[in-house]
Design a protein around this motif. Sequence first.
Motif, PDB file in Angstrom:
ATOM      1  N   THR A   1       0.697  -1.158   0.147  1.00 23.99           N
ATOM      2  CA  THR A   1      -0.003   0.061  -0.065  1.00 23.99           C
ATOM      3  C   THR A   1       0.942   1.285   0.146  1.00 23.99           C
ATOM      4  N   VAL A   2       2.100   0.930   0.164  1.00 23.46           N
ATOM      5  CA  VAL A   2       3.124   2.184   0.224  1.00 23.46           C
ATOM      6  C   VAL A   2       3.664   2.538  -1.225  1.00 23.46           C
ATOM      7  N   VAL A   3       4.327   1.469  -1.810  1.00 21.71           N
ATOM      8  CA  VAL A   3       4.877   1.644  -3.139  1.00 21.71           C
ATOM      9  C   VAL A   3       4.206   0.929  -4.460  1.00 21.71           C
ATOM     10  N   ASP A   4       4.374   1.429  -5.461  1.00 22.78           N
ATOM     11  CA  ASP A   4       3.578   0.845  -6.532  1.00 22.78           C
ATOM     12  C   ASP A   4       4.153  -0.330  -7.263  1.00 22.78           C
ATOM     13  N   PRO A   5       3.883  -1.209  -7.754  1.00 15.42           N
ATOM     14  CA  PRO A   5       4.489  -2.150  -8.672  1.00 15.42           C
ATOM     15  C   PRO A   5       5.152  -1.394 -10.085  1.00 15.42           C
ATOM     16  N   SER A   6       6.334  -1.791 -10.261  1.00 18.64           N
ATOM     17  CA  SER A   6       6.849  -1.019 -11.420  1.00 18.64           C
ATOM     18  C   SER A   6       6.339  -1.428 -12.793  1.00 18.64           C
ATOM     19  N   LYS A   7       6.016  -0.527 -13.458  1.00 17.37           N
ATOM     20  CA  LYS A   7       5.461  -0.743 -14.875  1.00 17.37           C
ATOM     21  C   LYS A   7       6.776  -0.788 -15.817  1.00 17.37           C
ATOM     22  N   ASP A   8       7.843  -0.086 -15.487  1.00 18.67           N
ATOM     23  CA  ASP A   8       9.017  -0.038 -16.353  1.00 18.67           C
ATOM     24  C   ASP A   8       9.704  -1.607 -16.034  1.00 18.67           C
ATOM     25  N   VAL A   9       9.732  -2.044 -14.942  1.00 17.22           N
ATOM     26  CA  VAL A   9      10.095  -3.547 -14.815  1.00 17.22           C
ATOM     27  C   VAL A   9       9.188  -4.549 -15.556  1.00 17.22           C
ATOM     28  N   GLN A  10       8.018  -4.347 -15.392  1.00 19.88           N
ATOM     29  CA  GLN A  10       6.915  -5.376 -15.960  1.00 19.88           C
ATOM     30  C   GLN A  10       7.130  -5.071 -17.463  1.00 19.88           C
ATOM     31  N   ARG A  11       7.420  -3.960 -18.210  1.00 23.44           N
ATOM     32  CA  ARG A  11       7.709  -3.836 -19.504  1.00 23.44           C
ATOM     33  C   ARG A  11       8.778  -4.383 -20.201  1.00 23.44           C
ATOM     34  N   ALA A  12      10.091  -4.190 -19.458  1.00 27.81           N
ATOM     35  CA  ALA A  12      11.282  -4.334 -20.033  1.00 27.81           C
ATOM     36  C   ALA A  12      12.005  -5.562 -19.317  1.00 27.81           C
ATOM     37  N   PHE A  13      11.721  -5.952 -17.922  1.00 24.01           N
ATOM     38  CA  PHE A  13      12.307  -7.197 -17.505  1.00 24.01           C
ATOM     39  C   PHE A  13      11.663  -8.378 -17.333  1.00 24.01           C
ATOM     40  N   VAL A  14      10.526  -8.321 -17.414  1.00 19.45           N
ATOM     41  CA  VAL A  14       9.464  -9.466 -17.281  1.00 19.45           C
ATOM     42  C   VAL A  14       9.383 -10.324 -18.378  1.00 19.45           C
ATOM     43  N   PRO A  15       9.074  -9.639 -19.735  1.00 23.09           N
ATOM     44  CA  PRO A  15       9.030 -10.601 -20.850  1.00 23.09           C
ATOM     45  C   PRO A  15      10.254 -11.435 -21.234  1.00 23.09           C
TER      46      PRO A  15
END
Length: 292
Positions: free
Chosen positions: A199-213
């Motif tokens: 509830t304090v920090v958000d999941p990283s959309k940059d990591v989702q886009r660049a590192f997860v795939p």
Amino acid sequence: MRRFVVHLLFVLLLGPALAAQVTVTATAARKILLLSDTQSPMWIETLLLPKHENDKARDMILTAVASDSAVSAVVHLGDITESASDESAWKVFERFAEALQARRIPLYPAIGNHEYMLNAARAARLVRAHFPWLDPTWYSTRIGGVALVILNSNRGELPQEQWDVQETWYRHTLEQLDRDSTVAVIIVGCHHPPYTNSTVVDPSKDVQRAFVPPYLRSRKARLFVSGHAHASEHFVRSGKNFLVLGGGGGLLQPLLTGSNARWKDLFPFALERRFFHYVECIPEAGALVVRV
């Protein structure tokens, strides 16, 4: 402080094809220990979150890690200190690093947001002073049949050109490690989590886009580890494991639960039993044993 141990243990089976390609020796089978977010609480944070003898907990974890007789490498996933630009804030870490160095145990860091905090230029100089080999701030290394790929997830701190270079390097590195017959399993790590219910920090959309795939495409990449969210969380996406292990001493963060949760958390314990922690990874023949 009452010390108690809650074990989350799961085994990543590598499959007969991978197990047949590498012999796990006694040295390779020693523990790889992972921890994150060992910074002392900043006063402004204590206005929002309760303290739990955080520095004492951090010191207990560092002592346990540094004194483990079976450890062969330590990975720190960022936010080493409350402010990397403050030289005095490094003192606790320096004692820890010296204890590891005395036993010739390598320490592999990822760069967290606190490693840029307040005075980014001075922080960068102090990070380089403690890790003179860390250039660039993303790299891969080997511990026996385990390959570690460590990334810099601070998208806002990296110029576009550097971010693009890292992305290209990351994809090529995973492809090369997949083809390397001496690699049994790949662990990918960075500071910011792609998935968290914090509830304090958000999941990283940059990591989702660049590192997860690339991680999902990799045949041998089986574990993605991160910190930043001061909690213990376990997610599975497309059959791959993601661990959030930000419980190294920073102020613990509440999590979204039930219908409010962003993603299903597989950590098998109630929130009140999730406290400070670190992680052991133990390579075995055909498997990677992971214990929180």
